[in-house]
Each structure stands twice: as C-alpha cells, then as structure tokens.
Design a protein around this motif. Structure first.
Motif, PDB file in Angstrom:
ATOM      1  N   GLU A  81      -6.650  11.553   5.962  1.00  0.00           N
ATOM      2  CA  GLU A  81      -6.328  11.209   4.568  1.00  0.00           C
ATOM      3  C   GLU A  81      -4.935  10.615   4.403  1.00  0.00           C
ATOM      4  N   ILE A  82      -3.989  11.071   5.222  1.00  0.00           N
ATOM      5  CA  ILE A  82      -2.616  10.586   5.050  1.00  0.00           C
ATOM      6  C   ILE A  82      -2.558   9.070   5.219  1.00  0.00           C
ATOM      7  N   TYR A  85      -4.585   7.395   2.200  1.00  0.00           N
ATOM      8  CA  TYR A  85      -3.862   7.537   0.954  1.00  0.00           C
ATOM      9  C   TYR A  85      -2.687   6.584   0.857  1.00  0.00           C
ATOM     10  N   MET A  86      -1.963   6.473   1.976  1.00  0.00           N
ATOM     11  CA  MET A  86      -0.741   5.668   1.926  1.00  0.00           C
ATOM     12  C   MET A  86      -1.013   4.169   1.952  1.00  0.00           C
TER      13      MET A  86
ATOM     14  N   ILE B 250       5.158   5.605  -0.192  1.00  0.00           N
ATOM     15  CA  ILE B 250       5.853   6.890  -0.143  1.00  0.00           C
ATOM     16  C   ILE B 250       5.255   7.845  -1.181  1.00  0.00           C
ATOM     17  N   ARG B 252       2.314   7.775  -2.555  1.00  0.00           N
ATOM     18  CA  ARG B 252       0.946   8.198  -2.218  1.00  0.00           C
ATOM     19  C   ARG B 252       0.972   9.402  -1.284  1.00  0.00           C
ATOM     20  N   ALA B 253       1.894   9.388  -0.333  1.00  0.00           N
ATOM     21  CA  ALA B 253       2.001  10.537   0.583  1.00  0.00           C
ATOM     22  C   ALA B 253       2.334  11.791  -0.220  1.00  0.00           C
ATOM     23  N   LEU B 256      -0.726  13.045  -2.212  1.00  0.00           N
ATOM     24  CA  LEU B 256      -1.679  13.741  -1.335  1.00  0.00           C
ATOM     25  C   LEU B 256      -1.205  15.170  -1.068  1.00  0.00           C
TER      26      LEU B 256
END
Lengths: 89, 452
Positions: A81-82, A85-86, B250, B252-253, B256
C-alpha cells in the motif's frame, strides 16, 4: 495482504534460491518478479502475497533481513500500500 | 504491480532523502477528569491517558515495521490544563504537570502537550494560575510541553498576557539554567493557535475536539530538496509545481499511516498536518531548500519570497492528497532544529529581523531561537507582540519559542540535544520597548475580523 520485497547485493550463485526458500517455508506466494544486474550488483523486486503466510510479518522480515549477513543481500519488505498510496490517487 | 521506478523512488525517498512520519499524536480530552480535589483529578488524568494511549507506541512501531517508513515520534496532546485544573482551588498546578509527565513516561511517548492556557481575550481564574505554574512545572518535569495563546484575529492581542509571558519565559530560562535554559524550548506563545496541531511543543487538544483523536504530522524537507535538484535553473512556476508533486507524495504516506493507526487503535483519524519539519541532521533542512532555489544563503534578500512559494506549494500538494488537512501545514523554520539555518546564522546571513519577516509567510513563527540570557523581560514581550501582530493581521498562526539562554551571550552556542538541536545565540535589538509593554491592556482586533 501483499508486500513488495526489494533486494540489492553482489551477484552470486543461489541468491534467488535463498530468498524464495524462505518465502516457500512461510507459505508466501510470489506473484511477480523482476531482476537485473546493474554494474555487478544484483537487484531484484518481488510482489508477494502474504494472505496465507504461516508466521507474522516481523518474523518474515527478520529472516529476510538476516540474508544480509548470510549472503550479502540487503533485503527490504514493505506492504504494497505504501507504494500505491504515494504514487497514485 | 506498481511500476518498478515508482518503487525505487519511494525507497529512495525513505532511505536517502529522510522521508518520515514526524509524529503520531493522540489527542485526549480530559474534560471528564475535572474534580474539585486536585489529587483525584490527577489520578483520573493519569488513568485516562495510560488507558487510551497504552498501545500507541506499540502500534506505531508495528506500522513502521510493516510499511518500512520511519515514524519518529509518538506523542500525546490533552485538553488545556487551565480548563481542567480551575475547579480544584489549588494555587499552583505543578501536580497536574507531574501527572502528565508520569503518564507520558508510563506509555513511552517522548512529549505530552497541553499544559496550556488560552487567554487571547482575558484571563479566567485557572489561566493565571497555570501560567504562573509554567516555570517550575517545566523545571520539574521532563516531557511536558506548555503553550499559551495570547492573541487571535477575532479578539486582538491580550497585551497583559504578552507582558506576563516575557516574565514567565525569563523565569523558565533561569530555573532550567543548568541545561542551557531548555525549559523554554518546551514553551510556545501563540497567536491564532490551532486546536488540532500534532507538533510539539505547541500541541494541545482543543475544547471542540472529539473525545480522542489521532493526528499525524508528516515531514520531508530532504525529499523536497532532492526534487528541486532535478529542476536547476528552471523558472519558479516549475519549482512550485515540483514542490507540489512532492508534497502530494509525502502527504499520501502520512494519510496511509494515519488511517492505519486510527484503525488499529479504534480511535478516529483527525487531521494530517503536512508541515515540512526539519531536524538538525544533514539533508533534512528547510533552509537548504530555499538555497536550492538559488539563494547563496538562507537569510539573503529573496528568502521571504522563496519561503512563501515553498509554503504555498506544500499546502497545495498536500490538500490534493488528503481529505483532512489541518494543524499548521506549511514549512517550519526552527533555527536550532535546522542544520542549514544554524549555518546561515553562523555565517551572518540570517538575522533575527529576517526571521521575523519570514514568519509572515511560513506556517508558524519565531521558533527555537537562542537569544542572550540578559535579554530583558520587556524585550521578550515586545518580540511576542510583534509576532502576534503578524498573526492577527494576516489571519495566520504565529508563535514565539525563544530561549534566553541563561549566562550566555552572542558568540556562544546553546546545546539542547536530540531533535531540539543546538543554536548560536542571536543578537536582539538593544533598544527598549519597556514603556510600550508596560502599558498592558489590549490591542483591538483588526477591522477585517468583523466578518459575519
């Protein structure tokens, strides 16, 4: 749950064998693989499925990281996901 | 599968460019701990914090392990203690600070914020007592952080509070003189303080916040600087675009991680604060970003414009990436916590006055600035008044965290250790503002506050 495994180290015989051996022992399925040799360095990337894994995440991580000592391969495992997501909306 | 290049980019950001989640801060309301007996109230405070936050550090470490992104700090913010302690009839709130400190140690967080009072329009009974308790509370505790809001755009500036805070900062400096007046590094004076800020030392859990909440602060000055290295010599709109894209990733991290912490702890996710927060480590500096844009040194003419561009682009990128942006969100410019700022002060490029100008466009204010130990109370109050005026007139948060380092003068260096860093003592204007400060009273709210 999926994870990305990345590894960098000096190229030698049996690197893939050791990584996949650990994954097989823990019942982790490999879904995608890419690897290349960059100036003598072995670099690999794997997408794996952890949903039927028989140990917990940190045990698998410790074991993969122990490969650095054993065969000089620096391995990271991170949940997928990381990256998703990024890099995307 | 995500493209290989993206995977390598993310790993590079984390490993080489120091991308991290700067803090996960759990906000806890202490409203139900109010009691006429201070002992009983403190017992409830300790119990509540240790009950809600017992797994905070563990969950933070688990997520760091699984996602491979460092989570540097786990922290707690609580309801301003002035509101909680007022019912007790005590004339000193040291016992409350002690309860917070003990709870922080028990659950393993490195800071707990909320030894605070909101006095922008005047002092309630508990506010005055709390403020008078700050110096000894910061001396006797290790992890407690304190903040006082002395102004906002709706109420104007409470100049009596501004005057008082000059005295309190000096007392705190004196009581913690054996540690380079470290107590002042844990004390922030705000204008337009926000209720959901996850960053210390100014975090507190506002009265309008839910029972408990998880707020996340991301960081990544190193990542932004590396992104700008790729657009050397390009026009500034390209620079802004590049910062925006980087801030997006940045954030988005952070989003999450925030969602995941919230899910695992069963506590609602509040806000993501997308501030660029530097550390004293090489490669983690906001000043170096400004220099990458083409300034010879941070503090040169042009620095304020560069910082304005940076601050705005960070916000734009972050807002796109998260549906719940809040807190301070922008770029921090704490001198002692930023290797590039320290260097700029040392070589004479960055002065106190330039820092003040920069605070009109950054996300907070005069932060972690070491000044001579013999700076007068009224001068410190006047510094606070200037900064509050910038905040009140521009509808933004401003803050002052200056450290009048006891026994030290210009030419010396103060050492605070860890993330708080070290700072060369900066000269302040030697002319007096005493008569102005001694007038006290209130600076009325600006005309543009009458929006309704």
């Amino acid at each position: 749950m999926k994870a990305v495994i990345t590894g960098v180290g000096m190229d030698k015989v049996g690197i893939f064998y050791r990584v996949t051996q650990i994954l097989a022992e823990k019942n982790v399925n490999v879904e995608d693989i890419s690897q290349t040799i960059l100036q003598g360095y072995f670099t690999m990337m794997m997408l794996v499925d952890l949903s039927r894994m028989t140990c917990d995440f940190s045990q698998l991580k410790d074991q993969l990281e122990s490969l650095e000592k054993e065969i000089g391969l620096s391995v990271r495992i991170q949940r997928e996901e990381i990256f998703n997501y990024m890099q995307s909306i | 599968m995500v493209l290989n290049n993206n995977i390598y980019e993310t790993i590079r950001m984390i490993e080489k460019e120091k991308l991290d989640i700067r803090t996960i801060t759990m906000g806890i309301s202490l409203m139900d701990c109010i009691n006429s007996s201070a002992g009983e109230a403190c017992r409830r405070i300790y119990d509540k914090i240790t009950r809600f936050a017992c797994d905070l550090v563990k969950v933070g470490n688990e997520i760091e392990n699984e996602y491979g992104i460092p989570i540097i700090n786990k922290r707690i913010s609580v309801t301003p203690i002035a509101l909680i302690a007022a019912a007790s009839g005590e004339d000193h709130y040291g016992e409350y600070a002690k309860a917070l400190d003990d709870a922080a140690k028990e659950v393993g967080v490195n800071f707990i914020g909320g030894f605070s009072a909101l006095v922008h329009k005047g002092f309630a009974k508990g506010d005055k007592i709390l403020i008078e308790s700050i110096p000894s509370a910061l001396q006797e505790t290790e992890r407690v952080c304190s903040s006082v809001n002395v102004a906002n755009s709706k109420a104007g500036i409470n100049m009596d509070a501004v005057k008082l805070m000059g005295k309190i900062i000096k007392q705190t400096a004196y009581l913690t003189r054996d540690r380079d007046s470290l107590g002042c590094a844990k004390l922030v004076v705000f204008a337009n303080a926000v209720e959901d800020n996850p960053f210390m030392a100014g975090a507190y859990h506002g009265a309008g916040e839910p029972e408990t909440v998880i707020n996340v602060g991301v960081s990544g000055p190193g990542v932004v600087k590396c992104a700008l290295e790729k657009v050397k010599g390009e026009p500034l709109q390209i620079v802004a675009e590049n910062i925006k894209k980087t801030a997006f990733k940045i954030t988005r991290a952070g989003q999450l991680v925030g969602n995941e912490v919230s899910k695992r702890l069963g506590i609602p996710f509040g806000i993501l604060d997308l501030s660029l927060a530097p550390t004293p480590a090489i490669g983690d500096s906001v000043a170096r970003i400004l220099e990458e844009m083409g300034l010879e040194a941070c503090g040169a003419h042009g620095t304020t414009a560069a910082l304005a561009l940076l601050n705005d682009a960070v916000k734009k990128g972050g807002i796109m990436a998260s549906s719940s942006v809040g807190g301070l969100s922008g770029a921090f410019i704490p001198v002692s916590e930023d290797e590039g700022m320290i260097a700029a002060v040392k070589n004479g490029a960055l002065t106190f006055d330039k820092l003040e100008a920069m605070t009109s466009v950054c996300s907070v204010g005069l932060d972690m600035i070491a000044i001579p130990g013999d700076t007068s109370e009224s001068t410190i109050s006047a510094i606070i008044a200037d900064e509050a005026a910038i905040g009140v007139i521009n509808n933004k948060t401003t803050a002052v965290r200056v450290i009048p380092v006891y026994g030290k003068n210009v030419g010396d260096t103060a050492e605070f250790g860890g993330l708080l860093g070290y700072a060369p003592i900066m000269p302040v204007n030697p002319f007096s503002a005493e008569e102005f400060v001694n007038r006290g009273g209130r600076i009325p709210a600006p005309v543009h506050s009458f929006k309704n």
